[in-house]
Enzyme design. Structure first.
Site, PDB file in Angstrom:
ATOM      1  N   TRP A 274       0.806  -1.222   0.000  1.00 46.09           N
ATOM      2  CA  TRP A 274       0.000   0.000   0.000  1.00 46.09           C
ATOM      3  C   TRP A 274       0.841   1.275   0.000  1.00 46.09           C
ATOM      4  O   TRP A 274       0.290   2.362   0.017  1.00 46.09           O
ATOM      5  CB  TRP A 274      -0.948   0.001   1.208  1.00 46.09           C
ATOM      6  CG  TRP A 274      -2.158  -0.825   0.986  1.00 46.09           C
ATOM      7  CD1 TRP A 274      -3.384  -0.387   0.562  1.00 46.09           C
ATOM      8  CD2 TRP A 274      -2.284  -2.239   1.140  1.00 46.09           C
ATOM      9  NE1 TRP A 274      -4.256  -1.443   0.441  1.00 46.09           N
ATOM     10  CE2 TRP A 274      -3.610  -2.588   0.794  1.00 46.09           C
ATOM     11  CE3 TRP A 274      -1.418  -3.249   1.532  1.00 46.09           C
ATOM     12  CZ2 TRP A 274      -4.073  -3.910   0.836  1.00 46.09           C
ATOM     13  CZ3 TRP A 274      -1.873  -4.551   1.577  1.00 46.09           C
ATOM     14  CH2 TRP A 274      -3.190  -4.867   1.232  1.00 46.09           C
TER      15      TRP A 274
ATOM     16  N   CYS B 105      -7.022  -3.869  -2.399  1.00 41.17           N
ATOM     17  CA  CYS B 105      -8.291  -4.554  -2.120  1.00 41.17           C
ATOM     18  C   CYS B 105      -9.067  -4.988  -3.365  1.00 41.17           C
ATOM     19  O   CYS B 105      -9.600  -6.095  -3.408  1.00 41.17           O
ATOM     20  CB  CYS B 105      -9.174  -3.707  -1.207  1.00 41.17           C
ATOM     21  SG  CYS B 105      -9.752  -2.143  -1.913  1.00 41.17           S
TER      22      CYS B 105
ATOM     23  N   HIS C 179     -13.456   0.348   0.204  1.00 38.36           N
ATOM     24  CA  HIS C 179     -12.851  -0.968   0.381  1.00 38.36           C
ATOM     25  C   HIS C 179     -13.691  -1.961  -0.424  1.00 38.36           C
ATOM     26  O   HIS C 179     -14.920  -1.841  -0.490  1.00 38.36           O
ATOM     27  CB  HIS C 179     -12.813  -1.363   1.855  1.00 38.36           C
ATOM     28  CG  HIS C 179     -12.190  -2.704   2.093  1.00 38.36           C
ATOM     29  ND1 HIS C 179     -11.015  -3.094   1.485  1.00 38.36           N
ATOM     30  CD2 HIS C 179     -12.581  -3.764   2.844  1.00 38.36           C
ATOM     31  CE1 HIS C 179     -10.708  -4.313   1.865  1.00 38.36           C
ATOM     32  NE2 HIS C 179     -11.645  -4.752   2.688  1.00 38.36           N
TER      33      HIS C 179
ATOM     34  N   ASP D 117     -13.596 -11.651   2.371  1.00 36.03           N
ATOM     35  CA  ASP D 117     -12.612 -10.602   2.126  1.00 36.03           C
ATOM     36  C   ASP D 117     -11.220 -11.221   2.128  1.00 36.03           C
ATOM     37  O   ASP D 117     -10.774 -11.761   3.133  1.00 36.03           O
ATOM     38  CB  ASP D 117     -12.724  -9.529   3.218  1.00 36.03           C
ATOM     39  CG  ASP D 117     -11.967  -8.257   2.869  1.00 36.03           C
ATOM     40  OD1 ASP D 117     -11.180  -8.274   1.902  1.00 36.03           O
ATOM     41  OD2 ASP D 117     -12.151  -7.245   3.573  1.00 36.03           O
TER      42      ASP D 117
ATOM     43  N   GLU E  62     -31.650   1.088  13.317  1.00 36.11           N
ATOM     44  CA  GLU E  62     -30.203   1.002  13.090  1.00 36.11           C
ATOM     45  C   GLU E  62     -29.449   1.217  14.396  1.00 36.11           C
ATOM     46  O   GLU E  62     -28.486   0.517  14.705  1.00 36.11           O
ATOM     47  CB  GLU E  62     -29.784   2.039  12.043  1.00 36.11           C
ATOM     48  CG  GLU E  62     -28.298   1.996  11.676  1.00 36.11           C
ATOM     49  CD  GLU E  62     -27.434   2.891  12.559  1.00 36.11           C
ATOM     50  OE1 GLU E  62     -26.220   2.620  12.664  1.00 36.11           O
ATOM     51  OE2 GLU E  62     -27.974   3.844  13.163  1.00 36.11           O
TER      52      GLU E  62
ATOM     53  N   TYR F 179      -5.911   5.691  -1.030  1.00 33.79           N
ATOM     54  CA  TYR F 179      -7.354   5.493  -0.882  1.00 33.79           C
ATOM     55  C   TYR F 179      -7.710   5.001   0.523  1.00 33.79           C
ATOM     56  O   TYR F 179      -8.853   5.065   0.943  1.00 33.79           O
ATOM     57  CB  TYR F 179      -7.902   4.532  -1.949  1.00 33.79           C
ATOM     58  CG  TYR F 179      -7.636   3.067  -1.688  1.00 33.79           C
ATOM     59  CD1 TYR F 179      -8.608   2.256  -1.124  1.00 33.79           C
ATOM     60  CD2 TYR F 179      -6.411   2.490  -1.994  1.00 33.79           C
ATOM     61  CE1 TYR F 179      -8.367   0.906  -0.882  1.00 33.79           C
ATOM     62  CE2 TYR F 179      -6.165   1.153  -1.756  1.00 33.79           C
ATOM     63  CZ  TYR F 179      -7.141   0.369  -1.202  1.00 33.79           C
ATOM     64  OH  TYR F 179      -6.904  -0.959  -0.951  1.00 33.79           O
TER      65      TYR F 179
END
Length: 708
Positions: free
Chosen positions: A237, A273, A331, A354, A449, A539
Site C-alpha cells: 500500500w 483490495c 474498500h 474478504d 439502526e 485510498y
C-alpha cells in the site's frame, strides 16, 4: 461374461457441457456440475455379451475414502449410500452408454472414474478417465442453488464485470476481466485449494471438506493473499512498486493467476483490495459458487472491534497516528451465495468474504463467510468475522483535536459517515446497484439502526465509552488516547459551520480551485483562525505527502457568511501525488472562545478521456480493427507510454503497444486488431500506462456474433 477390452471412452463433451453449463471452459477435460447426470459411451475392442455386473468407482484426492465421501463405489441400477448412481442406456453393438449421477453434496474437484467387472470370479478394473466436478447453482439441492437464471448468468457465467472505486461523491466504474473460463484458470483454482495450509496439514480431511462452500470460500479467502501460505497476491500500500506491478495497473485476474501458476506458486506482486476481490471472484466463479464484487465507501478498519473509529488531528489539521483505526475512501470485498447449515436458514443467501489481509481470523489472514443477514441484525457473535464486517459498514466516527497528552477536544461524533453507497454491478448491465439496505437499516428516520448498533456493542462487551470489557477484550493493545475518551469533555454545540467547495472539476495537470465558505451560526461577532492543509493520500486515507499549508484570519459578524478562495497549483501537487490521484484538504477553524470546527474535502483528480472505437462488426474468428484516442493531460512532453488491451473471448493474451512521444496536451491515436474467439457480450479493456501520470483506463462492450 467375457472380460471387457475397452477401445476408448467418449465423454460426450458437447452434450454434457451444454447440459452442465460448462461449455465456456477452455479445456478439453470433462467438466460436470454435481447433483446432475452426465453421459459417457464406452467403446469396446470387440462385441461381447455383457451382463449387468458392473461396478463404478469415482474417487478424488490423494487418499480416497468412502467414509470421508472422497470415494464412491456404486453398482449399475443401484443407488449407493453415497448418492452416486449409474444406469445403462440403449446402445449400438460394440459400445455401452451409461448415465452417471452424482449427489448434490458431492466433494468438488478432479475425479478418476473406474469401471470394475467380474469375469469367471476374476475382478478386473479399468480406468475410464478423469473429470472435474463443480458446485451447481442450477441444482435445487445444492447449497449454492440460485433460483433466478439471470442472476446465475451474472454471478457464475459472466467473465467480465465492473468494480466501483473513488469516493462516495465521485464513484467511478472500473472494468475488470474475471476470465474464469480462460486457459488453465480452472486448474489454477483447484491448485489454490491444494496449496492451502489445510491441505498440507491433512490432505484427506481437507479434500473431504470440499463438499461445503462455507469451507471452500474460507480457504480461498486465505489463499488469494500471500500472507500465510504463499498465496496468489502480495499486498502493498505504499512505497514504489518497481519490484512488481503497481496495483492500479491490473485490469483482470487472468494474468495474475497464470503468473502465479507458471512461476511455481510464487506470490504475484502487488495487489490492493480491488485486486484481491477481483481474483477471488474469478476463482469462486470458476468453481461454480455464485460470487459478486462489493465496494463499501467510507469503509472502517476497526482494529480493536469496539465499533468506534477515533481520528486525531493537531491544531494545524495534520492527522496524528494515535490509533491504528482508519477509514478508507473505499474498500472492496466479495459476496458469495449459499446456505448456512452451520447458522440456520435465516442466514442463508449472500455471505461476505474478504481476501485483503487486514486482521487475522483464527490465526490467519482470512475473512468470512459472514452472513449479511447477521451483519444487518447485529449478530456479531456468529461465524465468521461478522463483527469485523459490521464495524466496516456501521462503526461510529469520532474526531478529536489533540492539543497535548493531557488535553484533547472531541469535535464531533458521526453515526452516519461509515458504510456509504455499498455498491455492486447490476445483473445484465454495467450500471451500479446500491445494496446498503442489505447491510444495515436506514440511518435517517429509523431507530432500528441504533438499536442494532447497541445490540452489537452489548454482544461484543463494549462499554459506551468505546472501551472493551476485560472478558471480551482483544489481545491487541488499544491506543491509550482512545482509552482516555471518558475523561474528555463532551462536544459543544457548534457556533460556526463550514464547507469546502470545488469551483471546477479537478483534472490531472490543471490547478485545483477551492472555496471555504464559513458561516457564523450565532449573533456574536467572531474572529476565526483558519489553518488550511492539503495532503496527498492513499485510498486508505493515509497521508503520504504534504502539498500545501495556509493560515488565514477571518472576521464574521452576526450570522454572516464569508468565503475564502484558494488554489492548489499543478506545480505544487505534481511531485507529491500518489498513483490513485487523491488529495485530502482540511481546514481547522478556531475562535477565541475555544469553539473548534474541522472541515474536510476528499478530491480525486480526474483522468482525461480515452475513447475506443471498433472499426466494424465483431464476429468470431474474424479480425476487426480497434482505434484508441487519448490526450497527454500535462503541460510537458511525455515519453515511454504503453497502451495495453485485454478481454476474455477477444484476446488470448494481454496486448502491449508502445506509444510515441506526446507533446503537451497533444492527442494521439493507436490502432490494433483483435480476433474474437468467443461469441456473446464481451468487454474490451484499454489502459494507457505512463511514468509521467497514473493510468488512463477505458472499456467498451462488444456483441460478438457466432462465426457464419
Amino acid at each position: 461374461m467375457a472380460a471387457l477390452k475397452i477401445a476408448n471412452v467418449n465423454w460426450q463433451s458437447k452434450l454434457n457441457k451444454a447440459a452442465h453449463h460448462t461449455s465456456d471452459y477452455s479445456s478439453t477435460e470433462a467438466i460436470f456440475r454435481r447433483g446432475q447426470a452426465f453421459n459417457i459411451t464406452v467403446n469396446l475392442q470387440k462385441t461381447v455379451q455383457c451382463g449387468g455386473n458392473f461396478t463404478f468407482i469415482a474417487s478424488t484426492g490423494p487418499s480416497p475414502s468412502e467414509s470421508q465421501q472422497t470415494k464412491a463405489v456404486f453398482n449399475l441400477f443401484e443407488e449407493s449410500a453415497s448418492g452416486w448412481s449409474a444406469t445403462q442406456e440403449p446402445s449400438k453393438p460394440g459400445s455401452m452408454n451409461f448415465t452417471i449421477s452424482s449427489p448434490a453434496n458431492a466433494v468438488i474437484g478432479r475425479y478418476k472414474l473406474r469401471l470394475q467387472t467380474v469375469s469367471r470370479n476374476k475382478v478386473s478394473s479399468t480406468l475410464l478417465g478423469q473429470f472435474v466436478l463443480l458446485f451447481n447453482p442450477w441444482c435445487t439441492n445444492d447449497d449454492v442453488y440460485m433460483a433466478n437464471e439471470k442472476e446465475r448468468w451474472e454471478y457464475v457465467l459472466n467473465d467480465s464485470g465492473i468494480i466501483f472505486q473513488g469516493l462516495e461523491k465521485y464513484i467511478q466504474p472500473e472494468a475488470w476481466n474475471y476470465g474464469q473460463f480462460e486457459e488453465d484458470i480452472l486448474d489454477i483454482s483447484l491448485a489454490i485449494l491444494d496449496r492451502s495450509l489445510n491441505h498440507r496439514q491433512d490432505p484427506a480431511v481437507d479434500v473431504s471438506n470440499r463438499n461445503n462452500p462455507i469451507y471452500v470460500c474460507r480457504v480461498i479467502s486465505a489463499m488469494v493473499n500471500s500472507n500465510d501460505e504463499k498465496g496468489v497476491v502480495e499486498g502493498k500500500w505504499n512505497g514504489n512498486y518497481c519490484s512488481g506491478t503497481n496495483p492500479l495497473q491490473w485490469s483482470g485476474s487472468v494474468t495474475i493467476l497464470q503468473k502465479w501458476y507458471r512461476r511455481r506458486y510464487k506470490p504475484v506482486r502487488y495487489g490492493q483490495c480491488w485486486v484481491f476481490a477481483g481474483v477471488m471472484c474469478t476463482v469462486l466463479r470458476s468453481l461454480g459458487i455464485p460470487t459478486r464484487v462489493i465496494t463499501n465507501f467510507n469503509s472502517a478498519h476497526d482494529t480493536n472491534i469496539n465499533l468506534s473509529i477515533d481520528k486525531y488531528i493537531d491544531m494545524s489539521g495534520k492527522t496524528l497516528h494515535l490509533t491504528e483505526d482508519s477509514v478508507w475512501n473505499f474498500h472492496v470485498w466479495n459476496e458469495s451465495w449459499f446456505t448456512r447449515g452451520d447458522l440456520g436458514s435465516f442466514y442463508d443467501g449472500w455471505q461476505v468474504l474478504d481476501a485483503t489481509p487486514q486482521e487475522r481470523s483464527k490465526g490467519m489472514y482470512q475473512c468470512g463467510p459472514a452472513s449479511i443477514r447477521a451483519i444487518k441484525e447485529g449478530d456479531v457473535n456468529l461465524d465468521y468475522d461478522s463483527s469485523f464486517v459490521f464495524a466496516a459498514v456501521n462503526a461510529d466516527y469520532v474526531t478529536w483535536i489533540h492539543y497535548s497528552k493531557k488535553r484533547k477536544e472531541r469535535i464531533y461524533s458521526d453515526t452516519r459517515k461509515i458504510g456509504k453507497f455499498i455498491s455492486t454491478k447490476a445483473v445484465g448491465t454495467n450500471s451500479r446497484v446500491d445494496v446498503t439496505a442489505n447491510y444495515k437499516y436506514p440511518e435517517v428516520g429509523s431507530f432500528k439502526e441504533r438499536r442494532v448498533y447497541k445490540k452489537a456493542l452489548k454482544l461484543l462487551g463494549v462499554r459506551s465509552t468505546g472501551r472493551r470489557s476485560k472478558v471480551t477484550r482483544r489481545r491487541r493493545r488499544q491506543s491509550s488516547a482512545t482509552w482516555r475518551q471518558s475523561m474528555t469533555r463532551p462536544a459543544q454545540k457548534p457556533s460556526i459551520s463550514g464547507k469546502l467547495i470545488l469551483d471546477a472539476s479537478p483534472v490531472i495537470g490543471k490547478d485545483i480551485l477551492l472555496t471555504l465558505a464559513l458561516r457564523n451560526l450565532i449573533s456574536d461577532f467572531k474572529t476565526i483562525k483558519v489553518k488550511l492543509r492539503a495532503s496527498a493520500i492513499l485510498y486508505t486515507r493515509k497521508p503520504k505527502a504534504e502539498i500545501l499549508q495556509l493560515s488565514r484570519s477571518i472576521k464574521l459578524g452576526s450570522e454572516e457568511v464569508k468565503e475564502i478562495s484558494f488554489k492548489i497549483t499543478y506545480s505544487q501537487y505534481k511531485n507529491s501525488l500518489m498513483d490513485d490521484r487523491k488529495i485530502l484538504v482540511t481546514a481547522v477553524c478556531e475562535t477565541k472562545q475555544g469553539a473548534s470546527l474541522l472541515v474536510e474535502k476528499d478530491i480525486v483528480l480526474q483522468d482525461p478521456f480515452l475513447t475506443i472505437k471498433v472499426l466494424g462488426s465483431t464476429v468470431v474468428h474474424k479480425a476487426v480493427g480497434v482505434q484508441v484516442t487519448f490526450t497527454n493531460p500535462l503541460s510537458e512532453v511525455v515519453t515511454d507510454c504503453v497502451l495495453r488491451a485485454e478481454g476474455s473471448g477477444l484476446l488470448k493474451e494481454q496486448l502491449r503497444i508502445n506509444v510515441a512521444r506526446m507533446a503537451p496536451m497533444e492527442s494521439s491515436t493507436v490502432q490494433f486488431e483483435i480476433i474474437p474467439y468467443k461469441s456473446g457480450t464481451r468487454q474490451l479493456q484499454v489502459d494507457l500506462v505512463c511514468v509521467h501520470f497514473s493510468d488512463i483506463k477505458g472499456f467498451v462492450m462488444l456483441d460478438v456474433a457466432p462465426a457464419h
